[in-house]
Design an enzyme around this catalytic site. Structure first.
Site, mmCIF file in Angstrom:
data_model
loop_
_atom_site.group_PDB
_atom_site.id
_atom_site.type_symbol
_atom_site.label_atom_id
_atom_site.label_comp_id
_atom_site.label_asym_id
_atom_site.label_seq_id
_atom_site.Cartn_x
_atom_site.Cartn_y
_atom_site.Cartn_z
ATOM 1 N N ARG A 1 23.481 13.595 -2.988
ATOM 2 C CA ARG A 1 22.430 13.056 -3.844
ATOM 3 C C ARG A 1 22.708 13.540 -5.260
ATOM 4 O O ARG A 1 23.613 14.346 -5.490
ATOM 5 C CB ARG A 1 21.020 13.390 -3.338
ATOM 6 C CG ARG A 1 20.801 14.691 -2.636
ATOM 7 C CD ARG A 1 21.006 15.917 -3.483
ATOM 8 N NE ARG A 1 20.248 15.844 -4.705
ATOM 9 C CZ ARG A 1 20.489 16.553 -5.796
ATOM 10 N NH1 ARG A 1 21.500 17.409 -5.839
ATOM 11 N NH2 ARG A 1 19.766 16.427 -6.882
ATOM 12 N N ALA B 1 22.629 11.629 -9.313
ATOM 13 C CA ALA B 1 23.197 10.363 -9.777
ATOM 14 C C ALA B 1 24.732 10.355 -9.888
ATOM 15 O O ALA B 1 25.393 9.498 -9.274
ATOM 16 C CB ALA B 1 22.533 9.978 -11.097
ATOM 17 N N ASP C 1 18.481 9.726 -13.722
ATOM 18 C CA ASP C 1 19.056 8.786 -12.745
ATOM 19 C C ASP C 1 19.378 7.445 -13.382
ATOM 20 O O ASP C 1 20.272 6.730 -12.921
ATOM 21 C CB ASP C 1 18.100 8.607 -11.572
ATOM 22 C CG ASP C 1 18.097 9.877 -10.735
ATOM 23 O OD1 ASP C 1 17.304 10.770 -11.034
ATOM 24 O OD2 ASP C 1 18.941 9.974 -9.815
ATOM 25 N N LYS D 1 13.778 12.404 -11.335
ATOM 26 C CA LYS D 1 13.032 12.827 -10.146
ATOM 27 C C LYS D 1 11.520 12.863 -10.393
ATOM 28 O O LYS D 1 11.070 13.295 -11.452
ATOM 29 C CB LYS D 1 13.535 14.211 -9.734
ATOM 30 C CG LYS D 1 12.910 14.810 -8.505
ATOM 31 C CD LYS D 1 12.892 13.899 -7.305
ATOM 32 C CE LYS D 1 14.246 13.360 -6.925
ATOM 33 N NZ LYS D 1 14.169 12.273 -5.908
HETATM 34 O O1 MRU Z 1 16.761 12.037 -5.108
HETATM 35 P P1 MRU Z 1 17.870 12.793 -5.755
HETATM 36 O O2 MRU Z 1 17.983 14.199 -5.286
HETATM 37 O O3 MRU Z 1 19.167 12.039 -5.718
HETATM 38 O O4 MRU Z 1 17.435 12.865 -7.285
HETATM 39 C C1 MRU Z 1 18.248 13.547 -8.194
HETATM 40 C C2 MRU Z 1 17.687 13.600 -9.543
HETATM 41 O O5 MRU Z 1 16.641 13.070 -9.841
HETATM 42 C C3 MRU Z 1 18.535 14.273 -10.595
HETATM 43 O O6 MRU Z 1 17.732 14.883 -11.563
HETATM 44 C C4 MRU Z 1 19.415 13.231 -11.282
HETATM 45 O O7 MRU Z 1 20.104 12.474 -10.339
HETATM 46 C C5 MRU Z 1 20.377 13.839 -12.210
HETATM 47 S S1 MRU Z 1 21.709 14.607 -11.361
HETATM 48 C C6 MRU Z 1 22.822 15.162 -12.483
#
Ligand code: MRU
Length: 349
Positions: free
Chosen positions: A47, A49, A240, A251
C-alpha cells in the site's frame, strides 16, 4: 537507513513485504501473475501510492513473462488487456497505479519479441526513479522546514505512512523527516494512529523506531490538543492524488489535521512525486474516493466493537483543499501555496 522489499523483482517473481502482518511479523510473498499482484494490492499486502505504482509495473512484467512461457502472443496489447484492466481496478484513489500502467502500456505495441524484457526494464526504471525522487523530495522539504526554537528538536507531525513502506525509497513525508534529521541532528516525530487501518501505529511508528527516531504515537483525535499545546511545529504528509488545482487526496483524517494546523498557524506540507499529480483531474471533487469494508470500522483487532446492524461510513481517503496547504514538496522542487499555475510549472522544468 533500512529499505524494505516493499515491491521488488526477485528471481523472476514480484516480491512484497506483507504489510498486513506488521509490526508483529516480517513476511514476504512472491507473486507470479498480474492477477495475484492485483489481489495483493486490493488486500493491502502493499500500500502507499508510489509503492502501488511499482507493484503494478512489476505485475505487468511478471504477467508478460508468464504469457511468453505459453508462446509469443500475436498481439501483446490484446493478450495483456485483461491483466492491465485488473491491475488498474485494484485500488481507485492513488493515481500512481494508473500512472505506472500508462507508462507500461506503449511497450506492448512495439516489436513482439523482447516485450517482457522491455516491460521489466521499464518497471525497474519506475522503481529506481522513485528511490531518487524520495531523496530529492527529502532534500527539498527539509530545506523549507522552520528552524527549531526553544532548545528542543523540531516537532513534526505526520499521518498515515508515507515512508519506506509506501515507496521504493526512503519515503515522501518520511523522506522529508529523514532529511530533516540529517539537517538538524535530531527531530521529534508525532505519528497519528490513522484509524481505522492503523498505518500510523503499525507502520510509521515501526519504521521510524527501526531507524532510531524519537517517535510518539497518538490517536488521530489528539492532534488538536497537541497543536493547541504547542507540541507540533509543522505537519508533513504524503498524497495519493493531487488534482490540477492543488487539492490533495490523502489518507482519511488528513483534512481534519490540515484544518487544525491552519487554526493553529502551523505549516501543513504535502510531499509527493510528480507521478502522484493528476493534471486530468481538475479539482479534488473529481478524485474517486475508495470506500472500504465495514469491518475495518466495526471491528478492532478481530473483535467486534460496534453493535450488529449499525450502518458504517468508511472512506479510505479525504480531500484537503489547496488553500490549507502551505507547500507541495516534489522531486522537481517546492510549490508554495499550491495552485493550478504552480502545479503546471512543475511539469515544465
Ligand atoms: O490506504 P493506503 O495505506 O494505501 O494509504 C496510503 C496513504 O494515504 C499515504 O499517505 C499516501 O499513499 C502517500 S505514500 C508515500
Amino acid at each position: 537507513m533500512t529499505v524494505f522489499d516493499v515491491a521488488v523483482w526477485k528471481d523472476g517473481r514480484v516480491r512484497m513485504l506483507d504489510q498486513r502482518r506488521l509490526p508483529s511479523d516480517e513476511i514476504y510473498h512472491d507473486y507470479v501473475s498480474a492477477a495475484e499482484v492485483a489481489q495483493a494490492i486490493r488486500d493491502m499486502v502493499v500500500r502507499g501510492a508510489p509503492a502501488i505504482g511499482c507493484a503494478a509495473a512489476f505485475g505487468v512484467a511478471v504477467e508478460a513473462f508468464r504469457l511468453a512461457r505459453e508462446g509469443l502472443p500475436a498481439s501483446w496489447s490484446l493478450a495483456m488487456d485483461p491483466a492491465m484492466r485488473q491491475l488498474r481496478a485494484a485500488r481507485p484513489t492513488a493515481v500512481n497505479l494508473a500512472w505506472a500502467l500508462d507508462r507500461m502500456q506503449p511497450l506492448l505495441a512495439g516489436e513482439p519479441a523482447g516485450v517482457p524484457e522491455r516491460l521489466l526494464a521499464e518497471a525497474e526504471a519506475i522503481h529506481r526513479e522513485d528511490i531518487a525522487s524520495c531523496r530529492a523530495m527529502g532534500a527539498a522539504g527539509a530545506a523549507i522546514l522552520p528552524i527549531p526554537v526553544g532548545g528542543r528538536p523540531l516537532a513534526i507531525m505526520t499521518h498515515c505512512n508515507a515512508g519506506a513502506l509506501a515507496t521504493a525509497g526512503y519515503g515522501t513525508a518520511l523522506g522529508v523527516i529523514r532529511a530533516a534529521r540529517d539537517r538538524f541532528g535530531a527531530v521529534r516525530v508525532y505519528a497519528t494512529e490513522t484509524r481505522p487501518y492503523l498505518q500510523g501505529a503499525r507502520l510509521t511508528a515501526w519504521e521510524l523506531l527501526h531507524d532510531g527516531f524519537d517517535v510518539t504515537l497518538m490517536t488521530d483525535s489528539m492532534a488538536g490538543h497537541a497543536m493547541s499545546r504547542g507540541l507540533v511545529d509543522v505537519v508533513v504528509v504524503g498524497a495519493d492524488r493531487v488534482a490540477a488545482n492543488g487539492d490533495v487526496a490523502n489518507k482519511i483524517g488528513t483534512y481534519a489535521h490540515a484544518v487544525l494546523a491552519k487554526r493553529h498557524g502551523i505549516p501543513f506540507l504535502v510531499a509527493c512525486p510528480l507521478s502522484t499529480i493528476d493534471l486530468n483531474t481538475p479539482t479534488g471533487a473529481q478524485i474517486p474516493i475508495e470506500e472500504r469494508s465495514e469491518e475495518e470500522v466495526t471491528h478492532f483487532s478481530g473483535q467486534r466493537v460496534a453493535p450488529h446492524g449499525v450502518r458504517v461510513f468508511n472512506p479510505a481517503f479525504d480531500v484537503t483543499p489547496a488553500e490549507l496547504i502551505a507547500a507541495l514538496v516534489t522531486e522537481k522542487g517546492v510549490v508554495h501555496s499550491p495552485d493550478a499555475v504552480g502545479i503546471r510549472g512543475l511539469f515544465r522544468s
